[in-house]
Design a protein around this motif. Structure first.
Motif, PDB file in Angstrom:
ATOM      1  N   TRP A  21      44.331 -46.832   3.357  1.00 42.85           N
ATOM      2  CA  TRP A  21      45.143 -47.908   3.875  1.00 42.85           C
ATOM      3  C   TRP A  21      44.419 -48.665   4.798  1.00 42.85           C
ATOM      4  CZ3 TRP A  21      47.005 -50.420   8.055  1.00 42.85           C
ATOM      5  CH2 TRP A  21      48.112 -51.420   7.969  1.00 42.85           C
ATOM      6  N   LEU A  22      43.821 -47.918   5.875  1.00 45.70           N
ATOM      7  CA  LEU A  22      42.933 -48.568   6.824  1.00 45.70           C
ATOM      8  C   LEU A  22      41.540 -49.154   6.442  1.00 45.70           C
ATOM      9  CD1 LEU A  22      42.879 -45.870   9.697  1.00 45.70           C
ATOM     10  CD2 LEU A  22      43.791 -48.412   9.975  1.00 45.70           C
ATOM     11  N   LYS A  23      41.036 -48.539   5.502  1.00 45.64           N
ATOM     12  CA  LYS A  23      39.905 -49.138   4.773  1.00 45.64           C
ATOM     13  C   LYS A  23      40.072 -50.361   4.052  1.00 45.64           C
ATOM     14  CE  LYS A  23      37.232 -44.979   3.450  1.00 45.64           C
ATOM     15  NZ  LYS A  23      36.800 -43.968   2.371  1.00 45.64           N
ATOM     16  N   THR A  24      41.275 -50.572   3.317  1.00 48.71           N
ATOM     17  CA  THR A  24      41.731 -51.966   2.951  1.00 48.71           C
ATOM     18  C   THR A  24      42.170 -52.655   3.680  1.00 48.71           C
ATOM     19  OG1 THR A  24      42.288 -50.298   0.771  1.00 48.71           O
ATOM     20  CG2 THR A  24      43.138 -52.780   0.526  1.00 48.71           C
ATOM     21  N   ASN A  25      43.042 -52.512   4.602  1.00 51.68           N
ATOM     22  CA  ASN A  25      43.753 -53.476   5.366  1.00 51.68           C
ATOM     23  C   ASN A  25      42.902 -53.698   6.697  1.00 51.68           C
ATOM     24  OD1 ASN A  25      46.489 -54.179   4.362  1.00 51.68           O
ATOM     25  ND2 ASN A  25      45.981 -52.127   3.845  1.00 51.68           N
ATOM     26  N   GLN A  26      41.897 -53.062   7.263  1.00 56.85           N
ATOM     27  CA  GLN A  26      41.034 -53.309   8.415  1.00 56.85           C
ATOM     28  C   GLN A  26      42.090 -53.649   9.509  1.00 56.85           C
ATOM     29  OE1 GLN A  26      37.551 -52.991   8.808  1.00 56.85           O
ATOM     30  NE2 GLN A  26      37.986 -51.678   6.913  1.00 56.85           N
ATOM     31  N   ASP A  28      43.347 -53.751  13.301  1.00 54.59           N
ATOM     32  CA  ASP A  28      42.525 -53.396  14.617  1.00 54.59           C
ATOM     33  C   ASP A  28      43.193 -52.255  15.181  1.00 54.59           C
ATOM     34  OD1 ASP A  28      40.696 -55.857  14.904  1.00 54.59           O
ATOM     35  OD2 ASP A  28      42.377 -56.747  14.218  1.00 54.59           O
ATOM     36  N   LEU A  50      35.484 -43.515  10.164  1.00 49.76           N
ATOM     37  CA  LEU A  50      35.748 -45.043   9.729  1.00 49.76           C
ATOM     38  C   LEU A  50      35.458 -46.029  10.761  1.00 49.76           C
ATOM     39  CD1 LEU A  50      39.349 -44.888   7.986  1.00 49.76           C
ATOM     40  CD2 LEU A  50      37.251 -45.236   7.067  1.00 49.76           C
ATOM     41  N   TYR A  52      36.841 -46.002  13.956  1.00 51.70           N
ATOM     42  CA  TYR A  52      38.239 -45.953  14.977  1.00 51.70           C
ATOM     43  C   TYR A  52      37.981 -45.186  15.861  1.00 51.70           C
ATOM     44  CZ  TYR A  52      40.480 -49.250  11.621  1.00 51.70           C
ATOM     45  OH  TYR A  52      40.836 -50.339  10.981  1.00 51.70           O
ATOM     46  N   SER A  69      42.454 -47.262  16.847  1.00 54.26           N
ATOM     47  CA  SER A  69      42.029 -48.733  17.368  1.00 54.26           C
ATOM     48  C   SER A  69      40.554 -48.640  17.085  1.00 54.26           C
ATOM     49  CB  SER A  69      42.419 -48.700  18.491  1.00 54.26           C
ATOM     50  OG  SER A  69      41.921 -50.052  19.090  1.00 54.26           O
ATOM     51  N   LYS A  70      39.970 -50.068  16.476  1.00 56.52           N
ATOM     52  CA  LYS A  70      38.963 -50.314  16.486  1.00 56.52           C
ATOM     53  C   LYS A  70      38.270 -50.496  17.711  1.00 56.52           C
ATOM     54  CE  LYS A  70      38.737 -52.428  12.001  1.00 56.52           C
ATOM     55  NZ  LYS A  70      38.371 -53.797  11.303  1.00 56.52           N
ATOM     56  N   GLU A 252      49.844 -60.304  12.796  1.00 56.04           N
ATOM     57  CA  GLU A 252      48.622 -60.756  13.150  1.00 56.04           C
ATOM     58  C   GLU A 252      48.917 -61.702  14.150  1.00 56.04           C
ATOM     59  OE1 GLU A 252      46.432 -62.375   9.858  1.00 56.04           O
ATOM     60  OE2 GLU A 252      44.876 -62.986  11.404  1.00 56.04           O
TER      61      GLU A 252
END
Length: 253
Positions: A21-26, A28, A50, A52, A69-70, A252
């Motif tokens: 999910w994180l890979k797809t949705n990016q 923050d 990843l 993060y 978190s990024k 967002e």
DNA sequence: ATGGTAGACAATCTA
């Protein structure tokens, strides 16, 4: 900033879903509940790979929260200092890019009137006290599994569920105090239609029949509310093989 | 009032 919350019901089982999910949705920032993992078992490396960073507060078998978190997570703290009872891992907070993130796993409460129900209400009292130590003109996001559907529009059947756990007037009134302090339900700011759910019981084919509740929330103070762009629920992960019973809620701003 | 399912963990507890 894309900010999400997801009760994963065991990070051990759901790690592949979360990573995908994180890979797809990016996103923050992703706040996670019900990791059900002691800190020494937390799969930190999977998130670092990843790109993060991650902070967590967990225990064996039950509860457990984490912030992924990024950007760096600053001033991290765990739990509610005022509680006299043994601590359960239900709160972790920290600041990302000047926004204070409070990730909560509010107690489920089991059944109205039960001991666990009273624990839920008293936990909310302590959380409110804690919130009051912050200035409501700061950018703050209170997000996580609230285990409360704020309005009749947030349950599949308000008649059948009237007065039951996650729906009772006392729980809703308790949550209203957070609105009075200065928080707004970001999803409801941008989406008015009823029947938008984030949780479906594993039992009785509830997902297939759309017997859901909107109990996962992102509540924000005015500085965040003013810059909201989008708020949505991603039902995709609930359709996967061996899913969590919850699905991500995202904003967002 | 109960049960239906899933997860952790090894008989129940939590959700």
């Amino acid at each position: 900033m894309i900010l999400a919350t997801w009760n994963v019901n065991s990070l051990n089982v759901r790690l592949p879903h979360v990573i995908e999910w994180l890979k797809t949705n990016q996103a923050d920032v992703l706040s996670i509940q019900e990791t059900k993992l002691a800190d020494e078992k937390f799969p930190r490396a999977a998130f670092l790979e990843l790109g993060y960073t991650v902070e967590f507060s967990g225990e064996k078998t039950y509860n457990g929260v984490a912030i992924v978190s990024k950007k760096p997570i600053e001033n991290v703290s765990r739990g509610l200092a005022q509680q006299g009872v043994p601590q359960q891992c239900r709160l972790i907070e920290g600041s990302v890019d000047g926004v204070h993130i409070m990730n909560v796993y509010i107690p489920n409460g089991q059944e109205v009137g039960s001991q666990k129900y009273h624990y839920k209400l008293s936990w909310l009292d302590h959380l409110l006290e804690h919130i009051h130590t912050f200035a409501s003109d700061r950018p703050i996001c209170l997000l996580g599994d609230f285990n409360i559907a704020p309005h009749d529009d947030d349950v599949y059947d308000p008649i059948e569920t009237r007065g039951t756990i996650m729906v009772s007037e006392i729980e809703r009134a308790s949550l209203d105090r957070f609105r009075q302090w200065g928080l707004s339900d970001a999803f409801r700011e941008l989406n008015k239609e009823p029947g938008q759910f984030s949780w479906w019981d594993y039992r009785m084919s509830a997902f297939r029949r759309n017997l859901g509740y909107r109990i996962d929330h992102i509540w924000v103070t005015d500085p965040v509310k003013g810059s909201l762009k989008r708020a949505w629920i991603d039902k995709g992960p609930r359709k996967l093989e061996r899913p969590s019973d919850h699905t991500p809620v995202i904003i967002e701003f």
